[in-house]
Write a protein that holds these residues in place. Structure first.
Motif, PDB file in Angstrom:
ATOM      1  N   GLU A  88      -1.516   3.317  28.616  1.00 51.04           N
ATOM      2  CA  GLU A  88      -1.965   3.177  29.995  1.00 51.04           C
ATOM      3  C   GLU A  88      -2.098   4.532  30.698  1.00 51.04           C
ATOM      4  OE1 GLU A  88      -0.845  -0.097  33.136  1.00 51.04           O
ATOM      5  OE2 GLU A  88       0.685   1.501  33.176  1.00 51.04           O
ATOM      6  N   THR A  89      -1.128   5.416  30.494  1.00 44.92           N
ATOM      7  CA  THR A  89      -1.163   6.730  31.143  1.00 44.92           C
ATOM      8  C   THR A  89      -2.433   7.494  30.779  1.00 44.92           C
ATOM      9  OG1 THR A  89       1.248   6.859  31.079  1.00 44.92           O
ATOM     10  CG2 THR A  89       0.051   8.918  31.444  1.00 44.92           C
ATOM     11  N   ASN A  90      -2.778   7.483  29.484  1.00 47.28           N
ATOM     12  CA  ASN A  90      -3.995   8.177  29.050  1.00 47.28           C
ATOM     13  C   ASN A  90      -5.239   7.567  29.685  1.00 47.28           C
ATOM     14  OD1 ASN A  90      -2.548   9.913  27.410  1.00 47.28           O
ATOM     15  ND2 ASN A  90      -2.818   8.670  25.570  1.00 47.28           N
ATOM     16  N   ARG A  91      -5.280   6.224  29.750  1.00 47.39           N
ATOM     17  CA  ARG A  91      -6.445   5.569  30.354  1.00 47.39           C
ATOM     18  C   ARG A  91      -6.624   5.991  31.799  1.00 47.39           C
ATOM     19  NH1 ARG A  91      -4.267   0.937  27.949  1.00 47.39           N
ATOM     20  NH2 ARG A  91      -3.762  -0.001  29.969  1.00 47.39           N
ATOM     21  N   PHE A  92      -5.511   6.052  32.540  1.00 47.10           N
ATOM     22  CA  PHE A  92      -5.601   6.387  33.964  1.00 47.10           C
ATOM     23  C   PHE A  92      -5.984   7.860  34.171  1.00 47.10           C
ATOM     24  CE2 PHE A  92      -2.524   2.765  35.353  1.00 47.10           C
ATOM     25  CZ  PHE A  92      -3.526   1.861  35.063  1.00 47.10           C
ATOM     26  N   ILE A  93      -5.460   8.750  33.318  1.00 45.08           N
ATOM     27  CA  ILE A  93      -5.826  10.164  33.432  1.00 45.08           C
ATOM     28  C   ILE A  93      -7.327  10.348  33.184  1.00 45.08           C
ATOM     29  CG2 ILE A  93      -5.577  12.453  32.380  1.00 45.08           C
ATOM     30  CD1 ILE A  93      -2.643  11.768  31.820  1.00 45.08           C
ATOM     31  N   LEU A  94      -7.815   9.699  32.110  1.00 50.24           N
ATOM     32  CA  LEU A  94      -9.242   9.796  31.787  1.00 50.24           C
ATOM     33  C   LEU A  94     -10.094   9.129  32.866  1.00 50.24           C
ATOM     34  CD1 LEU A  94      -9.022   9.062  27.962  1.00 50.24           C
ATOM     35  CD2 LEU A  94      -9.709  11.234  29.008  1.00 50.24           C
ATOM     36  N   ARG A  95      -9.591   8.012  33.406  1.00 53.25           N
ATOM     37  CA  ARG A  95     -10.304   7.333  34.501  1.00 53.25           C
ATOM     38  C   ARG A  95     -10.510   8.276  35.683  1.00 53.25           C
ATOM     39  NH1 ARG A  95      -6.688   3.462  37.866  1.00 53.25           N
ATOM     40  NH2 ARG A  95      -5.941   5.572  38.364  1.00 53.25           N
ATOM     41  N   ASP A  96      -9.461   8.999  36.068  1.00 50.76           N
ATOM     42  CA  ASP A  96      -9.548   9.903  37.219  1.00 50.76           C
ATOM     43  C   ASP A  96     -10.515  11.061  36.944  1.00 50.76           C
ATOM     44  OD1 ASP A  96      -7.730   8.292  38.481  1.00 50.76           O
ATOM     45  OD2 ASP A  96      -5.996   9.596  38.101  1.00 50.76           O
ATOM     46  N   ILE A  97     -10.485  11.589  35.712  1.00 53.15           N
ATOM     47  CA  ILE A  97     -11.395  12.686  35.360  1.00 53.15           C
ATOM     48  C   ILE A  97     -12.843  12.220  35.473  1.00 53.15           C
ATOM     49  CG2 ILE A  97     -12.193  14.184  33.484  1.00 53.15           C
ATOM     50  CD1 ILE A  97      -9.294  14.271  32.468  1.00 53.15           C
ATOM     51  N   ILE A  98     -13.137  11.057  34.893  1.00 54.19           N
ATOM     52  CA  ILE A  98     -14.507  10.529  34.898  1.00 54.19           C
ATOM     53  C   ILE A  98     -14.959  10.208  36.319  1.00 54.19           C
ATOM     54  CG2 ILE A  98     -15.984   8.653  34.100  1.00 54.19           C
ATOM     55  CD1 ILE A  98     -15.076  10.748  31.958  1.00 54.19           C
ATOM     56  N   SER A  99     -14.077   9.621  37.113  1.00 54.70           N
ATOM     57  CA  SER A  99     -14.427   9.284  38.503  1.00 54.70           C
ATOM     58  C   SER A  99     -14.733  10.533  39.307  1.00 54.70           C
ATOM     59  CB  SER A  99     -13.285   8.500  39.160  1.00 54.70           C
ATOM     60  OG  SER A  99     -13.079   7.263  38.513  1.00 54.70           O
ATOM     61  N   ASP A 100     -13.922  11.584  39.119  1.00 57.84           N
ATOM     62  CA  ASP A 100     -14.146  12.842  39.837  1.00 57.84           C
ATOM     63  C   ASP A 100     -15.477  13.483  39.467  1.00 57.84           C
ATOM     64  OD1 ASP A 100     -11.731  12.568  41.110  1.00 57.84           O
ATOM     65  OD2 ASP A 100     -10.632  13.949  39.804  1.00 57.84           O
ATOM     66  N   MET A 101     -15.966  13.182  38.273  1.00 57.66           N
ATOM     67  CA  MET A 101     -17.259  13.718  37.839  1.00 57.66           C
ATOM     68  C   MET A 101     -18.433  12.935  38.425  1.00 57.66           C
ATOM     69  SD  MET A 101     -16.514  14.472  33.792  1.00 57.66           S
ATOM     70  CE  MET A 101     -18.157  15.148  33.494  1.00 57.66           C
ATOM     71  N   GLY A 102     -18.134  11.824  39.108  1.00 56.61           N
ATOM     72  CA  GLY A 102     -19.189  11.023  39.703  1.00 56.61           C
ATOM     73  C   GLY A 102     -19.713   9.928  38.803  1.00 56.61           C
ATOM     74  N   HIS A 103     -19.009   9.643  37.708  1.00 51.06           N
ATOM     75  CA  HIS A 103     -19.434   8.604  36.788  1.00 51.06           C
ATOM     76  C   HIS A 103     -18.525   7.375  36.918  1.00 51.06           C
ATOM     77  CE1 HIS A 103     -22.183  11.463  35.131  1.00 51.06           C
ATOM     78  NE2 HIS A 103     -21.222  12.261  34.692  1.00 51.06           N
ATOM     79  N   THR A 104     -18.898   6.292  36.261  1.00 53.16           N
ATOM     80  CA  THR A 104     -18.158   5.039  36.354  1.00 53.16           C
ATOM     81  C   THR A 104     -17.341   4.803  35.090  1.00 53.16           C
ATOM     82  OG1 THR A 104     -19.898   4.074  37.735  1.00 53.16           O
ATOM     83  CG2 THR A 104     -18.338   2.550  36.683  1.00 53.16           C
ATOM     84  N   PRO A 105     -16.006   4.867  35.175  1.00 55.61           N
ATOM     85  CA  PRO A 105     -15.176   4.585  33.987  1.00 55.61           C
ATOM     86  C   PRO A 105     -14.934   3.092  33.840  1.00 55.61           C
ATOM     87  CG  PRO A 105     -13.776   5.293  35.808  1.00 55.61           C
ATOM     88  CD  PRO A 105     -15.188   5.301  36.331  1.00 55.61           C
ATOM     89  N   VAL A 106     -14.950   2.621  32.578  1.00 59.00           N
ATOM     90  CA  VAL A 106     -14.594   1.239  32.270  1.00 59.00           C
ATOM     91  C   VAL A 106     -13.450   1.298  31.258  1.00 59.00           C
ATOM     92  CG1 VAL A 106     -15.383  -0.953  31.346  1.00 59.00           C
ATOM     93  CG2 VAL A 106     -16.975   0.491  32.633  1.00 59.00           C
ATOM     94  N   LEU A 107     -12.291   0.711  31.602  1.00 59.00           N
ATOM     95  CA  LEU A 107     -11.088   0.852  30.785  1.00 59.00           C
ATOM     96  C   LEU A 107     -10.880  -0.352  29.874  1.00 59.00           C
ATOM     97  CD1 LEU A 107      -8.589   2.242  33.471  1.00 59.00           C
ATOM     98  CD2 LEU A 107     -10.385   3.425  32.219  1.00 59.00           C
ATOM     99  N   THR A 108     -10.542  -0.065  28.620  1.00 56.42           N
ATOM    100  CA  THR A 108     -10.162  -1.116  27.674  1.00 56.42           C
ATOM    101  C   THR A 108      -8.931  -0.664  26.898  1.00 56.42           C
ATOM    102  OG1 THR A 108     -11.696  -0.222  26.029  1.00 56.42           O
ATOM    103  CG2 THR A 108     -12.500  -2.008  27.401  1.00 56.42           C
ATOM    104  N   GLU A 109      -8.150  -1.640  26.426  1.00 62.48           N
ATOM    105  CA  GLU A 109      -6.858  -1.335  25.812  1.00 62.48           C
ATOM    106  C   GLU A 109      -6.891  -1.266  24.294  1.00 62.48           C
ATOM    107  OE1 GLU A 109      -4.048  -4.170  27.175  1.00 62.48           O
ATOM    108  OE2 GLU A 109      -4.422  -3.804  29.310  1.00 62.48           O
ATOM    109  N   ASN A 110      -7.936  -1.814  23.676  1.00 63.21           N
ATOM    110  CA  ASN A 110      -7.968  -1.836  22.219  1.00 63.21           C
ATOM    111  C   ASN A 110      -9.408  -1.959  21.716  1.00 63.21           C
ATOM    112  OD1 ASN A 110      -8.597  -4.787  22.027  1.00 63.21           O
ATOM    113  ND2 ASN A 110      -6.554  -4.957  22.939  1.00 63.21           N
ATOM    114  N   GLY A 111      -9.568  -1.828  20.398  1.00 63.06           N
ATOM    115  CA  GLY A 111     -10.892  -1.843  19.808  1.00 63.06           C
ATOM    116  C   GLY A 111     -11.601  -3.177  19.943  1.00 63.06           C
ATOM    117  N   ALA A 112     -10.887  -4.264  19.729  1.00 68.90           N
ATOM    118  CA  ALA A 112     -11.502  -5.588  19.806  1.00 68.90           C
ATOM    119  C   ALA A 112     -12.058  -5.849  21.206  1.00 68.90           C
ATOM    120  CB  ALA A 112     -10.483  -6.666  19.428  1.00 68.90           C
ATOM    121  N   GLN A 113     -11.288  -5.475  22.207  1.00 65.76           N
ATOM    122  CA  GLN A 113     -11.723  -5.660  23.591  1.00 65.76           C
ATOM    123  C   GLN A 113     -12.960  -4.804  23.883  1.00 65.76           C
ATOM    124  OE1 GLN A 113      -9.653  -4.038  27.384  1.00 65.76           O
ATOM    125  NE2 GLN A 113      -8.701  -6.054  27.030  1.00 65.76           N
ATOM    126  N   ALA A 114     -12.952  -3.584  23.362  1.00 62.93           N
ATOM    127  CA  ALA A 114     -14.081  -2.679  23.585  1.00 62.93           C
ATOM    128  C   ALA A 114     -15.358  -3.227  22.960  1.00 62.93           C
ATOM    129  CB  ALA A 114     -13.758  -1.304  23.006  1.00 62.93           C
TER     130      ALA A 114
END
Length: 350
Positions: free
Chosen positions: A13-39
């Motif tokens: 979860e921590t990694n997802r949120f860090i990457l989410r914030d980086i992508i959002s700050d760049m002006g893009h839309t992050p979509v978070l998933t927890e595993n390969g099957a979900q993705a």
């Protein structure tokens, strides 16, 4: 660059949120998933322009997820950046071999993530532009041919910059290689031996193709590329893969190209510029005239360029000393006839 949808796949979860914030700050839309099957389930609905994929996940690991994405014609063109704590050379190489576009090791640096994301979004955008231009080819064939050529070279030279980031080569080295290959090929054109093989168009193509010789370095870990001491046997084997990897990248592009003369030469150079005249080189131990002529030219010119520039472990050799060193390899590493021509025009080289 327009806002992009970026799929983030990580079970932490921590990694997802860090990457989410980086992508959002760049002006893009992050979509978070927890595993390969979900993705894989979400892919058809969100249609991302880029995927950031963790390697070590429960159930399906990142490599397997990547393979499944690349097997699907609808998703195979989506660039994938691996994020992993695994930093062994074989892990990085495996990431590229299953279809990954990049590999960032943890703990990742936000600035590096932003840089790589921007680069691959731009490459993806260029690739889509090329496909659109192909679709419109019926409207204006000649104009589309010219535009495709420009776009294709933009993509290739963007890839060169990626490869160059991890090596000790700089832009000045690339400029010298282009110039010296041009001068050497021009001199060869005036010789009886090569006048029938080297045309004006050949000289123009080798200028464009020569810098692509080390394109495959983008798949070689930086700790190997920048190592000052001697490489181990395993490291040397990984290093040598840059020839086949670079050639494969170019072949993939050649398959969708309209005019493949330039790319055909670039493939020959990337694959064979480390073959030796006596058959002791790699990757296929080609010998003598079995080595493509363009690769022979780049081998001689690139060795001269390397010897006459400063490196971290030595000062640059003078032109005279470089020629003296290369003299010992004529007939072993290099075509002696091409070296003889190089020696005659050394004052014209950069």
């Amino acid at each position: 660059m327009a806002m992009a949808r970026i799929l983030i796949v990580d079970d932490v979860e921590t990694n997802r949120f860090i990457l989410r914030d980086i992508i959002s700050d760049m002006g893009h839309t992050p979509v978070l998933t927890e595993n390969g099957a979900q993705a894989l389930k979400m892919l058809p609905h969100i249609k991302p322009q880029l995927i950031i994929l963790d390697v070590a996940m429960p159930g399906m690991d990142g490599y397997e997820v990547c393979e499944k994405i690349k097997e699907n014609p609808d998703t195979e063109d989506i660039p994938i950046i691996f994020i992993s704590a695994y930093d062994e050379p074989e892990d990085v190489v495996k990431g590229f071999s299953v279809g990954g576009s990049d590999y960032i090791t943890k703990p990742f640096i936000p600035e590096v993530v932003r840089s790589r994301v921007s680069m691959h979004l731009k490459l993806h955008e260029d690739n889509l532009s090329m496909q659109e231009l192909n679709r419109r080819l019926q409207v204006s064939v000649e104009e589309q041919r010219r535009q495709i050529e420009r776009e294709r070279r933009r993509v290739l030279y963007a890839l060169i910059r990626v490869a160059r980031e991890n090596t000790c080569y700089d832009e000045k080295y690339t400029e010298r290689l282009i110039y010296n290959c041009h001068i050497l090929a021009e001199a060869m054109q005036l010789s009886v031996t090569y006048e029938d093989q080297i045309s004006d168009n050949y000289i123009s193509m080798i200028e464009l193709a020569a810098p692509l010789c080390d394109l495959g370095n983008m798949a070689v870990p930086t700790n190997i590329l920048q190592k000052r001491g001697a490489l181990t046997e395993e490291e040397n084997a990984i290093m040598q893969t840059h020839t086949t990897i670079g050639a494969k990248v170019l072949r993939d592009i050649e398959e969708v190209a309209i005019d493949n003369g330039f790319l055909h030469m670039a493939i020959q150079i990337a694959h064979s510029h480390h073959e030796n005249w006596d058959g002791s080189g790699y990757p296929e131990q080609l010998k003598g005239e079995d080595i493509p002529l363009a690769a022979q030219i780049v081998a001689v010119a690139s060795t001269y360029c390397a010897l006459t520039e400063n490196r971290a472990y030595r000062e640059a050799f003078s032109k005279e000393k470089a020629i003296e060193i290369m003299e010992g390899d004529a007939g072993k590493k290099f075509n002696p006839e091409i070296f003889k021509i190089l020696r005659k025009i050394v004052r014209q080289l950069k």
